[in-house]
Scaffold this motif. Structure first.
Motif, PDB file in Angstrom:
ATOM      1  N   MET A   1       0.843  -1.199   0.000  1.00 19.62           N
ATOM      2  CA  MET A   1       0.000   0.000   0.000  1.00 19.62           C
ATOM      3  C   MET A   1       0.879   1.251   0.000  1.00 19.62           C
ATOM      4  N   LYS A   2       0.511   2.217  -0.820  1.00 20.88           N
ATOM      5  CA  LYS A   2       1.313   3.425  -0.945  1.00 20.88           C
ATOM      6  C   LYS A   2       1.315   4.229   0.341  1.00 20.88           C
ATOM      7  N   ASN A   3       2.481   4.811   0.656  1.00 17.72           N
ATOM      8  CA  ASN A   3       2.589   5.742   1.769  1.00 17.72           C
ATOM      9  C   ASN A   3       2.312   7.154   1.269  1.00 17.72           C
ATOM     10  N   TYR A   4       1.405   7.851   1.928  1.00 19.88           N
ATOM     11  CA  TYR A   4       1.042   9.205   1.528  1.00 19.88           C
ATOM     12  C   TYR A   4       1.671  10.227   2.481  1.00 19.88           C
ATOM     13  N   GLN A   5       2.145  11.308   1.896  1.00 21.36           N
ATOM     14  CA  GLN A   5       2.725  12.402   2.671  1.00 21.36           C
ATOM     15  C   GLN A   5       1.711  13.547   2.727  1.00 21.36           C
ATOM     16  N   ILE A   6       1.387  13.964   3.957  1.00 19.56           N
ATOM     17  CA  ILE A   6       0.289  14.916   4.173  1.00 19.56           C
ATOM     18  C   ILE A   6       0.760  16.033   5.096  1.00 19.56           C
ATOM     19  N   LEU A   7       0.417  17.263   4.734  1.00 21.99           N
ATOM     20  CA  LEU A   7       0.679  18.413   5.593  1.00 21.99           C
ATOM     21  C   LEU A   7      -0.645  18.920   6.138  1.00 21.99           C
ATOM     22  N   THR A   8      -0.723  19.106   7.444  1.00 22.95           N
ATOM     23  CA  THR A   8      -1.941  19.636   8.059  1.00 22.95           C
ATOM     24  C   THR A   8      -1.649  21.004   8.653  1.00 22.95           C
ATOM     25  N   ILE A   9      -2.651  21.881   8.572  1.00 24.28           N
ATOM     26  CA  ILE A   9      -2.498  23.266   9.022  1.00 24.28           C
ATOM     27  C   ILE A   9      -3.712  23.646   9.860  1.00 24.28           C
ATOM     28  N   ASN A  10      -3.464  24.136  11.054  1.00 29.40           N
ATOM     29  CA  ASN A  10      -4.546  24.482  11.981  1.00 29.40           C
ATOM     30  C   ASN A  10      -4.321  25.885  12.534  1.00 29.40           C
ATOM     31  N   PRO A  11      -4.917  26.903  11.905  1.00 30.38           N
ATOM     32  CA  PRO A  11      -4.786  28.258  12.432  1.00 30.38           C
ATOM     33  C   PRO A  11      -5.810  28.519  13.526  1.00 30.38           C
ATOM     34  N   GLY A  12      -5.335  28.813  14.710  1.00 32.23           N
ATOM     35  CA  GLY A  12      -6.222  29.159  15.809  1.00 32.23           C
ATOM     36  C   GLY A  12      -6.167  30.649  16.070  1.00 32.23           C
ATOM     37  N   SER A  13      -6.941  31.085  17.028  1.00 24.58           N
ATOM     38  CA  SER A  13      -6.996  32.511  17.318  1.00 24.58           C
ATOM     39  C   SER A  13      -5.671  33.048  17.847  1.00 24.58           C
ATOM     40  N   THR A  14      -4.892  32.198  18.511  1.00 24.74           N
ATOM     41  CA  THR A  14      -3.617  32.657  19.080  1.00 24.74           C
ATOM     42  C   THR A  14      -2.435  31.793  18.659  1.00 24.74           C
ATOM     43  N   SER A  15      -2.627  30.909  17.680  1.00 23.34           N
ATOM     44  CA  SER A  15      -1.544  30.017  17.273  1.00 23.34           C
ATOM     45  C   SER A  15      -1.750  29.538  15.842  1.00 23.34           C
ATOM     46  N   THR A  16      -0.652  29.048  15.248  1.00 25.55           N
ATOM     47  CA  THR A  16      -0.726  28.339  13.976  1.00 25.55           C
ATOM     48  C   THR A  16       0.029  27.026  14.161  1.00 25.55           C
ATOM     49  N   LYS A  17      -0.667  25.916  13.939  1.00 24.84           N
ATOM     50  CA  LYS A  17      -0.050  24.603  14.094  1.00 24.84           C
ATOM     51  C   LYS A  17       0.090  23.953  12.729  1.00 24.84           C
ATOM     52  N   ILE A  18       1.244  23.363  12.481  1.00 28.14           N
ATOM     53  CA  ILE A  18       1.437  22.585  11.266  1.00 28.14           C
ATOM     54  C   ILE A  18       2.032  21.237  11.650  1.00 28.14           C
ATOM     55  N   ALA A  19       1.693  20.221  10.873  1.00 22.32           N
ATOM     56  CA  ALA A  19       2.216  18.878  11.136  1.00 22.32           C
ATOM     57  C   ALA A  19       2.410  18.147   9.813  1.00 22.32           C
ATOM     58  N   TYR A  20       3.496  17.409   9.747  1.00 24.93           N
ATOM     59  CA  TYR A  20       3.823  16.609   8.570  1.00 24.93           C
ATOM     60  C   TYR A  20       3.608  15.140   8.915  1.00 24.93           C
ATOM     61  N   PHE A  21       2.753  14.478   8.130  1.00 26.48           N
ATOM     62  CA  PHE A  21       2.405  13.078   8.379  1.00 26.48           C
ATOM     63  C   PHE A  21       2.847  12.191   7.220  1.00 26.48           C
ATOM     64  N   ILE A  22       3.239  10.987   7.546  1.00 28.87           N
ATOM     65  CA  ILE A  22       3.293   9.903   6.570  1.00 28.87           C
ATOM     66  C   ILE A  22       2.158   8.963   6.954  1.00 28.87           C
ATOM     67  N   ASN A  23       1.182   8.895   6.090  1.00 28.18           N
ATOM     68  CA  ASN A  23      -0.091   8.233   6.406  1.00 28.18           C
ATOM     69  C   ASN A  23      -0.682   8.884   7.662  1.00 28.18           C
ATOM     70  N   ASP A  24      -0.945   8.122   8.707  1.00 32.11           N
ATOM     71  CA  ASP A  24      -1.517   8.710   9.914  1.00 32.11           C
ATOM     72  C   ASP A  24      -0.502   8.822  11.051  1.00 32.11           C
ATOM     73  N   LYS A  25       0.778   8.803  10.711  1.00 23.00           N
ATOM     74  CA  LYS A  25       1.836   8.926  11.714  1.00 23.00           C
ATOM     75  C   LYS A  25       2.509  10.283  11.597  1.00 23.00           C
ATOM     76  N   ALA A  26       2.459  11.050  12.662  1.00 24.27           N
ATOM     77  CA  ALA A  26       3.076  12.373  12.663  1.00 24.27           C
ATOM     78  C   ALA A  26       4.596  12.240  12.703  1.00 24.27           C
ATOM     79  N   VAL A  27       5.238  12.857  11.735  1.00 23.53           N
ATOM     80  CA  VAL A  27       6.697  12.858  11.676  1.00 23.53           C
ATOM     81  C   VAL A  27       7.255  14.126  12.307  1.00 23.53           C
ATOM     82  N   ASN A  28       6.530  15.218  12.131  1.00 24.62           N
ATOM     83  CA  ASN A  28       7.012  16.507  12.625  1.00 24.62           C
ATOM     84  C   ASN A  28       5.810  17.399  12.941  1.00 24.62           C
ATOM     85  N   GLU A  29       5.806  18.010  14.105  1.00 26.48           N
ATOM     86  CA  GLU A  29       4.744  18.937  14.484  1.00 26.48           C
ATOM     87  C   GLU A  29       5.359  20.199  15.063  1.00 26.48           C
TER      88      GLU A  29
END
Length: 357
Positions: free
Chosen positions: A1-29
């Motif tokens: 099964m192919k491994n997918y690389q995903i970037l997630t971005i969550n802008p909050g009122s007082t923060s910006t969160k980003i996370a890099y995933f391979i499938n559903d495993k966070a590699v970097n947050e």
């Protein structure tokens, strides 16, 4: 099964969160905090777009995350028309509503805009998942008391849903078989009644409902609010900002940082203690109200969000509501994983991607 690389971005009122995933495993947050001083130069949320993009691009470069290798980018959903729970492609209709504040102004509006801006550079899909306008409220919960005004479902749907599913699994149950009262404690505070997989009632955590929070007023005495407006001391725009961004703790203590408030309390500041305890008091009242929605039949009360790390506030809430049932504290949030999972399911064809119309 192919491994997918995903970037997630969550802008909050007082923060910006980003996370890099391979499938559903966070590699970097990475979480970038934005102080009130940094954000006060912007008149509107949309004015922060270039600033937040610049911050994110700097982090991507620093962390050596190459967007050319990504399979999709997933942003937190913003204020849109009421929609069902799920994963949505960011399209022109969505961009228009987010940019023009068609349904309201909130930091989460930037999620879809940032995701689309970055994704278009490398021609990959941009998604949002479970935006704040997920609407599963019962008809009776929409009645306000004035026919011209209907109560709205605007809350931390992404985190509430993700954490509730996680707790259900830990209890060896299916989320669709559980009843929870879920409390998200963050820049805004939402308290939802989860009945068999649906949030059938929840306070509008954005503009004047439920408990006050670090930067939102919560429910206010309506007559006094109208008197303020009639007095001409504040314009409508000023009052709106006071309700949605400059209310709550920051209005009383000139800080939206709960750690700073706790330090004030530890230094003997009685006013800080009173205001912080009042927030816990109002949260507990809202938990009691949502427990009645579920007729007392609850599997657990779940306390989550960034402020759930604060043992002092949590202890005050527990003192008031422990008689109602089991209390489970899940500090932080599962939002980044929930975003990545939504994107991954879309890429793998496990979930049909919804179209915003």
């Amino acid at each position: 099964m192919k491994n997918y690389q995903i970037l997630t971005i969550n802008p909050g009122s007082t923060s910006t969160k980003i996370a890099y995933f391979i499938n559903d495993k966070a590699v970097n947050e990475v979480t970038i905090r934005h102080s009130s001083d940094e954000l006060k130069i912007f008149n509107n949320i949309i004015d922060q777009l270039d600033y937040r993009l610049e911050v994110i691009n700097d982090i991507l470069e620093k962390e050596k995350i190459d967007i050319k290798k990504l399979d999709c980018i997933v942003g937190r959903g913003g204020l849109l028309k009421p929609i069902k729970s799920g994963t949505y492609s960011v399209n022109e209709n969505m961009l228009k509503d987010l940019t023009n504040y068609t349904y309201g102004e909130h930091a989460s509006n930037l999620g879809g805009l940032i995701a689309k801006s970055l994704a278009d550079k490398v021609n990959i899909p941009a998604y949002i998942v479970d935006p704040v306008v997920v609407d599963e409220m019962e008809p009776i919960a929409r009645i306000s008391g004035i026919p011209e005004i209907e109560r709205k479902s605007i809350f931390h749907a992404l985190n509430q849903k993700a954490v509730a599913k996680r707790v259900a699994c830990e209890l060896d149950k299916n989320y669709n078989d559980c009843n929870f009262v879920v409390v998200h404690l963050g820049g805004g505070i939402s308290v939802g009644a989860h009945y068999k997989g649906k949030v059938i009632d929840v306070n509008n955590a954005l503009d004047g409902d439920g408990p006050f929070s670090p930067e939102r007023s919560g429910g206010l005495p309506v007559g006094d609010l109208l008197s303020l407006l009639d007095s001409k001391i504040h314009t409508y725009k000023e009052l709106k900002k006071r309700i949605t961004g400059n209310g709550g703790i920051v209005a009383y203590l000139n800080s939206n940082n709960c750690k700073e408030v706790v330090n004030m309390i530890n230094d003997g500041n009685k006013q800080a203690e009173l205001i912080y305890k009042a927030m816990a008091y109002q949260v507990a009242k809202e938990i009691g109200a949502q427990t009645t929605v579920l007729k007392g039949d609850i599997d657990a009360i779940i306390l989550t969000g960034g402020i759930a790390y604060d043992e002092l506030l949590i202890s005050w809430i527990k003192e008031s509501v422990s008689f109602l049932g089991k209390i489970i504290v899940v500090p932080g949030e599962d939002e980044m994983l929930a975003l990545a999972t939504g994107g991954l399911n879309a890429l793998r064809g496990l979930e049909e991607t919804s179209i915003y119309k």
